[in-house]
Design an enzyme around this catalytic site. Structure first.
Site, short mmCIF file in Angstrom:
data_model
loop_
_atom_site.label_atom_id
_atom_site.label_comp_id
_atom_site.label_asym_id
_atom_site.label_seq_id
_atom_site.Cartn_x
_atom_site.Cartn_y
_atom_site.Cartn_z
N CYS A 234 0.81 -1.23 0.00
CA CYS A 234 0.00 0.00 0.00
C CYS A 234 0.84 1.28 0.00
O CYS A 234 0.49 2.27 -0.65
CB CYS A 234 -0.92 -0.01 1.21
SG CYS A 234 -0.04 -0.41 2.72
N HIS B 155 -2.79 6.51 3.61
CA HIS B 155 -1.36 6.74 3.88
C HIS B 155 -0.94 8.06 3.21
O HIS B 155 -1.16 8.25 2.01
CB HIS B 155 -0.52 5.61 3.30
CG HIS B 155 -0.65 4.29 4.02
ND1 HIS B 155 -1.34 4.14 5.21
CD2 HIS B 155 -0.16 3.07 3.72
CE1 HIS B 155 -1.26 2.87 5.60
NE2 HIS B 155 -0.55 2.20 4.71
N1 LIG Z 1 2.13 -2.80 5.14
C1 LIG Z 1 1.18 -1.74 5.13
C2 LIG Z 1 -0.15 -2.26 4.70
C3 LIG Z 1 -0.96 -1.25 3.94
O1 LIG Z 1 -2.01 -0.74 4.30
C4 LIG Z 1 1.08 -1.07 6.47
O2 LIG Z 1 1.57 -1.65 7.43
O3 LIG Z 1 0.54 0.04 6.54
#
Ligand SMILES: N[C@@H](CC=O)C(=O)O
Length: 344
Positions: free
Chosen positions: A150, A242
């Site tokens: 992500c 994010h």
């Molecule tokens: N590895 C990522 C997964 C995405 O949402 C995270 O830890 O945020």
């Protein structure tokens, strides 16, 4: 004609997103749900602790959950989406591929395997042809396609837009939502009033996957993009979305206006789950923000903003919904590409 699909690991957080996104899909018909032995034999409503913000589709609630094994999935299922934990996926995905299934997987195992396409349909659809190489090398009739992590998928569309100026060096620092760690990933005592400057394995994923996604495919191999990528990953108490601060050095000089134009004009694809415009660019320097902007394009659009010149290139912020564009939506879009390109 409907394409019958299944979800491997259907009860987890990403599995639930798949179910939400598949509800009312014009081509995909949900025909199989698998989960661990504990859940097998139960109805989906009993097996899954549903935590998505829309109700469980009624027909799905009553479906029986199958064990995650090829002989438990109906033969007429054409395409499987995988959201298995990577340790399980490493063992189980090859069994489905040997059995001839086409698998579009969000699990992190094998993303960097040389014969596995790691794709974002708007960025590197041509990498899908690695499937021929994969079938030759592994001797299976199935096909395995991965989408990136992500945090990688949030940044790479913007880098793809800037690559016309010759990307040399990329530094990125992330502010990642708690949903990325899964429902029980970080406790409230750990994350409220806090930020955690470490997410296991995440930095390496960003540093390697981004170079594969932007790499050249010559019909046999993908050569990694030559840019250097350095990532620093942080968990913060947002729920979804994010946000990333990117610093990009290019061989050619690029002004903020040119960078914004390149991002705005970056082409989309004509697939059901794709947003009309891949990257939305804000002029307002206080955007994008997770709470305000993660749902853009039904969670499938990437946003960018705060584009500025620095002594060493361009800096900007970008954002994407981590469990939609960054996970289930990414796999779904790869599934739509697989159908469009005749692999299913
Ligand atoms: N590895 C990522 C997964 C995405 O949402 C995270 O830890 O945020």
């Amino acid at each position: 004609m409907a394409v019958r699909v299944g979800i491997l690991g259907a009860t987890g957080a990403v599995g639930q997103r798949f179910i939400q996104l598949l509800d009312g899909h014009p081509t995909f018909e949900l025909a199989s749900l698998t989960a661990s032995e504990d859940s097998a034999g139960k109805t989906y409503a009993d097996a899954a602790k549903w935590r998505v913000n829309t109700p469980i589709p009624e027909d799905v609630a009553e479906m029986e959950v199958d064990p995650t094994a090829p002989d438990a999935v109906p033969d007429d299922v054409d395409l499987l989406f995988s959201s298995l934990p990577s340790g399980v996926a490493t063992e189980v995905e090859p069994e489905f591929l040997q059995a001839g299934y086409v698998v579009s997987s969000n699990s992190s195992n094998d993303r960097m395997a040389p014969d596995v396409p790691l794709t974002i349909p708007e960025v590197n659809p041509e990498h899908l042809d690695l499937i021929e190489v994969q079938r030759d090398e592994r001797g299976w009739d199935g096909a395995l396609v991965k989408n990136p992590n992500c945090s990688t998928i949030t940044m790479v569309p913007t880098l793809a837009a800037l690559d016309q100026f010759g990307l040399e060096e990329v530094h990125v620092s992330t502010l990642q939502a708690v949903s990325g760690a899964g429902y029980s990933g970080v406790t409230s005592m750990e994350i409220i009033d806090n930020a955690i400057p470490h997410i296991g394995g995440e930095e390496n994923k960003m540093e390697t996957e981004s170079r594969k996604l932007l790499g050249e495919f010559d019909g046999v191999d993908v050569s990694l993009h030559e840019m250097d990528v350095a990532a620093s990953c942080n968990r913060i108490p947002t729920l979804d979305g994010h946000l990333e601060n990117v610093f990009a050095e290019t061989t050619e000089e690029v002004t903020p206006e040119e960078a914004k134009e390149a991002m705005r004009e970056y082409p989309g694809v004509d697939l059901h789950s794709a947003p009309e415009q891949l990257i939305h660019v804000f002029d307002d320097p206080s955007r994008p923000q997770p709470r305000l902007d993660r749902e853009r394009g039904d969670g499938m659009q990437v946003s960018a903003g705060g584009v500025q010149e620095t002594a060493a290139g361009i800096k900007y912020n970008c954002l994407a919904h981590n469990t939609i564009r960054g996970a289930a939506g990414a796999s779904l879009l790869n599934g739509e590409l697989l159908v469009e390109e005749g692999w299913v």
